[in-house]
Design a protein around this motif. Structure first.
Motif, short mmCIF file in Angstrom:
data_model
loop_
_atom_site.label_atom_id
_atom_site.label_comp_id
_atom_site.label_asym_id
_atom_site.label_seq_id
_atom_site.Cartn_x
_atom_site.Cartn_y
_atom_site.Cartn_z
N PHE A 120 0.82 -1.22 0.00
CA PHE A 120 0.00 0.00 0.00
C PHE A 120 0.85 1.27 0.00
O PHE A 120 0.73 2.11 0.89
N SER A 121 1.69 1.44 -1.02
CA SER A 121 2.43 2.70 -1.22
C SER A 121 3.28 2.57 -2.46
O SER A 121 3.74 1.49 -2.81
N GLY A 122 3.52 3.68 -3.13
CA GLY A 122 4.39 3.70 -4.28
C GLY A 122 5.81 4.15 -3.98
O GLY A 122 6.63 4.24 -4.89
N ILE A 177 4.65 -1.79 -10.23
CA ILE A 177 5.68 -2.35 -11.12
C ILE A 177 6.38 -1.21 -11.86
O ILE A 177 7.61 -1.17 -11.97
N ARG A 178 5.61 -0.28 -12.36
CA ARG A 178 6.17 0.77 -13.23
C ARG A 178 6.97 1.81 -12.46
O ARG A 178 7.94 2.36 -12.99
N ILE A 179 6.60 2.10 -11.22
CA ILE A 179 7.36 3.08 -10.44
C ILE A 179 8.77 2.57 -10.15
O ILE A 179 9.75 3.28 -10.41
N PRO A 180 8.94 1.34 -9.63
CA PRO A 180 10.32 0.83 -9.47
C PRO A 180 11.07 0.74 -10.79
O PRO A 180 12.29 0.95 -10.82
N ALA A 181 10.37 0.43 -11.87
CA ALA A 181 11.04 0.39 -13.18
C ALA A 181 11.61 1.76 -13.52
O ALA A 181 12.77 1.88 -13.94
N ALA A 182 10.81 2.80 -13.34
CA ALA A 182 11.26 4.15 -13.68
C ALA A 182 12.43 4.60 -12.81
O ALA A 182 13.38 5.23 -13.29
N LEU A 183 12.38 4.30 -11.51
CA LEU A 183 13.39 4.82 -10.59
C LEU A 183 14.67 3.99 -10.57
O LEU A 183 15.67 4.43 -9.98
N ASN A 184 14.67 2.82 -11.24
CA ASN A 184 15.85 1.96 -11.27
C ASN A 184 16.37 1.72 -12.68
O ASN A 184 17.24 0.87 -12.87
N PRO A 378 10.49 6.42 7.89
CA PRO A 378 9.46 6.33 8.93
C PRO A 378 9.65 7.38 10.01
O PRO A 378 10.76 7.67 10.44
N GLY A 379 8.54 7.95 10.45
CA GLY A 379 8.56 9.01 11.46
C GLY A 379 7.45 9.99 11.18
O GLY A 379 7.33 10.48 10.04
N SER A 380 6.66 10.29 12.17
CA SER A 380 5.49 11.15 11.96
C SER A 380 5.90 12.54 11.47
O SER A 380 5.13 13.21 10.77
N GLU A 381 7.10 12.99 11.82
CA GLU A 381 7.54 14.33 11.39
C GLU A 381 7.78 14.39 9.88
O GLU A 381 7.90 15.48 9.32
N ARG A 382 7.87 13.21 9.24
CA ARG A 382 8.07 13.18 7.79
C ARG A 382 6.84 12.67 7.05
O ARG A 382 6.90 12.44 5.84
N ASP A 383 5.74 12.52 7.74
CA ASP A 383 4.53 11.99 7.10
C ASP A 383 4.03 12.88 5.97
O ASP A 383 3.62 12.38 4.91
N ALA A 384 4.03 14.17 6.18
CA ALA A 384 3.52 15.08 5.16
C ALA A 384 4.32 14.95 3.86
O ALA A 384 3.75 14.88 2.76
N GLU A 385 5.65 14.89 3.99
CA GLU A 385 6.49 14.74 2.80
C GLU A 385 6.30 13.36 2.17
O GLU A 385 6.26 13.23 0.93
N PHE A 386 6.17 12.34 3.00
CA PHE A 386 5.93 10.99 2.47
C PHE A 386 4.67 10.95 1.61
O PHE A 386 4.68 10.44 0.49
N PHE A 387 3.58 11.47 2.13
CA PHE A 387 2.32 11.39 1.39
C PHE A 387 2.34 12.30 0.16
O PHE A 387 1.70 11.98 -0.86
N ARG A 388 3.07 13.40 0.21
CA ARG A 388 3.22 14.23 -0.99
C ARG A 388 3.97 13.45 -2.08
O ARG A 388 3.52 13.41 -3.23
N VAL A 389 5.06 12.83 -1.71
CA VAL A 389 5.85 12.05 -2.68
C VAL A 389 5.05 10.86 -3.18
O VAL A 389 5.04 10.56 -4.38
N ASN A 390 4.37 10.18 -2.28
CA ASN A 390 3.57 9.03 -2.68
C ASN A 390 2.52 9.41 -3.70
O ASN A 390 2.31 8.71 -4.70
N GLY A 391 1.85 10.54 -3.48
CA GLY A 391 0.85 11.00 -4.43
C GLY A 391 1.43 11.30 -5.79
O GLY A 391 0.83 10.98 -6.83
N LEU A 392 2.61 11.92 -5.82
CA LEU A 392 3.25 12.22 -7.10
C LEU A 392 3.68 10.95 -7.83
O LEU A 392 3.48 10.83 -9.04
N LEU A 393 4.27 10.01 -7.09
CA LEU A 393 4.74 8.80 -7.74
C LEU A 393 3.59 7.98 -8.34
O LEU A 393 3.75 7.35 -9.38
N LEU A 394 2.44 8.00 -7.70
CA LEU A 394 1.30 7.22 -8.17
C LEU A 394 0.43 7.96 -9.17
O LEU A 394 -0.42 7.33 -9.82
N ARG A 395 0.63 9.26 -9.31
CA ARG A 395 -0.32 10.07 -10.07
C ARG A 395 -0.54 9.59 -11.51
O ARG A 395 -1.68 9.38 -11.95
N ASN A 396 0.53 9.45 -12.26
CA ASN A 396 0.40 9.07 -13.67
C ASN A 396 0.05 7.61 -13.85
O ASN A 396 -0.77 7.25 -14.69
#
Length: 448
Positions: A120-122, A177-184, A378-396
């Motif tokens: 459950f995350s990109g 599948i496609r996100i790890p393909a793009a980033l690697n 991991p860490g609640s202080e980085r949750d906002a950045e995590f969810f921002r990045v997750n949304g971008l990675l999954l968007r397309n």
């Protein structure tokens, strides 16, 4: 650049190498520092035995190394799905269909790969077992800080990029599948979901889940798909200039990272110079997806239905970020879910009409390059950045899953750039045109 499965298989068949030699090379890579956190469990001795079976070199996979995401049942092993919650579950009584098809084709299973908890995350981060770092299959280790490798098939992607496996069996619900393909810097093909059985795999969304694979090249992706789907891809002799391609502007090109924008524009220019017919279109229908998924979408509702008993007993053991996304499904009513089914069908019909004049669409696979792991650890202080990045990675990528479509990600970056993926995609059962076009694009980009 790593040799791909097709060329290695040819070398084995010709006697220039052997499956045993190739397995040892893959094991050496799997034990190396670039594969830290890639495997949850290794099966080197079993892989050696599979590579030594008489006549294995005549099978489609020729006794070569394949990794399996910790989501799929392998007979005699526990399927933990990247979680501590299932670690005491009984061993699987049988192979999942996807694993069984690979085994019959001569796969040597080298190990079970790390993944995002319950897929459950990109992003690729796992607080329980560590996070693999991205690795560029074309140019080696990435410069600077360790970067996310993408998820949820995180270990699968790095296993292929580093040379530990020729095929990484994984799943794709919104881009996994496609996100790890793009980033690697490798290839990921998300087939039409219905073509490969998903039984014997821990579900995220029974509506959107797709069993598919990561490979080093597009021609390897064809081999993997033919095995997993138990079908032959119809090859086309048509040149690149014969295919009608479109670039949708709405959503897909918003806020591109400078590296991604440069690589995508350069790729389009090269394809046009090679004779490709590329038309820019709006495809405004993609902007409607936010409204379609406003109540939480399929993944939240369907994962909550599967997890609710486990959450009641072991909720504190879940990754908090995964738990919060699953629990969104608790508030979706049956009426909301039925409305979502109807809204999706209507949206697919509108998309099919808008895409009808084209053989495939071209987009950046993800709009950003891989961010540092430290920024989303991991860490609640980085949750906002995590969810921002997750949304971008999954968007397309998630557009294609909602479309019930198929998509291929292949690398389009150059030396000195962080990995960037080009996505070639269309609707349901357009797998063969997408793969044929992908083969042509790969050949053209390799000329540069």
């Amino acid at each position: 650049m790593l040799a791909d499965l097709v060329s290695t298989r040819s070398h084995v068949a010709a006697g220039h190498s052997s499956a045993r030699d190739e397995i040892e090379r893959c094991i050496a890579a799997a034990e190396g520092p670039t594969c830290a956190h890639v495997f949850r469990q290794t099966s080197f001795d079993q892989a050696r035995a599979a590579a030594a079976v008489p006549g294995v070199e005549r099978l489609p996979l020729a006794g070569l190394a394949v990794s399996v995401k910790d989501l799929f049942d392998i007979q005699g092993m526990t399927t933990a799905a990247g979680s501590t919650v299932l670690r005491e579950a009984p061993p699987a009584p049988a192979d999942s269909p996807a694993v069984a098809r690979l085994r019959r084709a001569g796969a040597a299973f080298i190990g079970r790969t790390h993944m995002v908890e319950f897929a459950f995350s990109g992003v690729g981060v796992n607080p329980h077992f560590g996070t693999p770092a991205a690795f560029d299959a074309r140019h080696g280790a990435l410069p600077g800080p360790a970067r996310v490798c993408g998820g949820s098939s995180s270990g699968a992607g790095v296993s292929v990029a580093t040379g530990a496996a020729f095929i990484g069996l994984g799943s794709d619900t919104g881009g996994s599948i496609r996100i790890p393909a793009a980033l690697n810097g490798i290839v990921g093909f998300k087939n039409t979901a219905r073509l490969v059985p998903t039984e014997g795999a821990v579900p995220l969304s029974t509506t959107l889940d797709t069993a598919c694979a990561l490979t080093r090249t597009v021609r390897d992706a064809v081999v993997a798909h033919e095995i997993l789907a138990a079908r032959r891809v119809t090859r086309s002799p048509a040149p690149l200039s014969a295919w009608r391609l479109a670039v949708p502007a709405t959503l897909f090109l918003d806020g591109l990272d400078a590296t991604v924008a440069r690589a995508f524009d350069r790729t389009l220019s090269r394809l046009r110079a090679a004779g490709a017919q590329i038309t820019e279109i709006d495809l405004a229908e993609t902007a409607q997806l936010a409204d379609v998924n406003a109540t939480g979408g399929f993944s939240a509702a369907e994962s909550y239905a599967w997890h609710r008993a486990l959450l009641a007993r072991h909720g504190n053991a879940y990754d908090p970020r995964v738990k919060s996304r699953i629990e969104r499904g608790a508030s979706m009513s049956a009426a909301d879910y039925i409305d979502l089914l109807h809204a999706r069908r209507a949206w697919i019909a509108r998309m099919q009409t808008a895409m009808a004049d084209f053989d495939a669409l071209l987009s950046p696979t993800v709009p950003i390059v891989a961010p540092p792991i430290a920024s989303v650890a991991p860490g609640s202080e980085r949750d906002a950045e995590f969810f921002r990045v997750n949304g971008l990675l999954l968007r397309n990528t998630s557009v294609v899953n909602m479309l019930d479509g198929c998509a291929l990600s292949l690398p389009c970056h150059e030396a000195g750039e962080l990995p960037v993926g080009l996505m070639v995609w269309h609707g349901a059962l357009r797998d063969d045109p997408v793969l044929n076009i992908g083969l042509l694009i790969e050949q053209e980009l390799q000329k540069q």
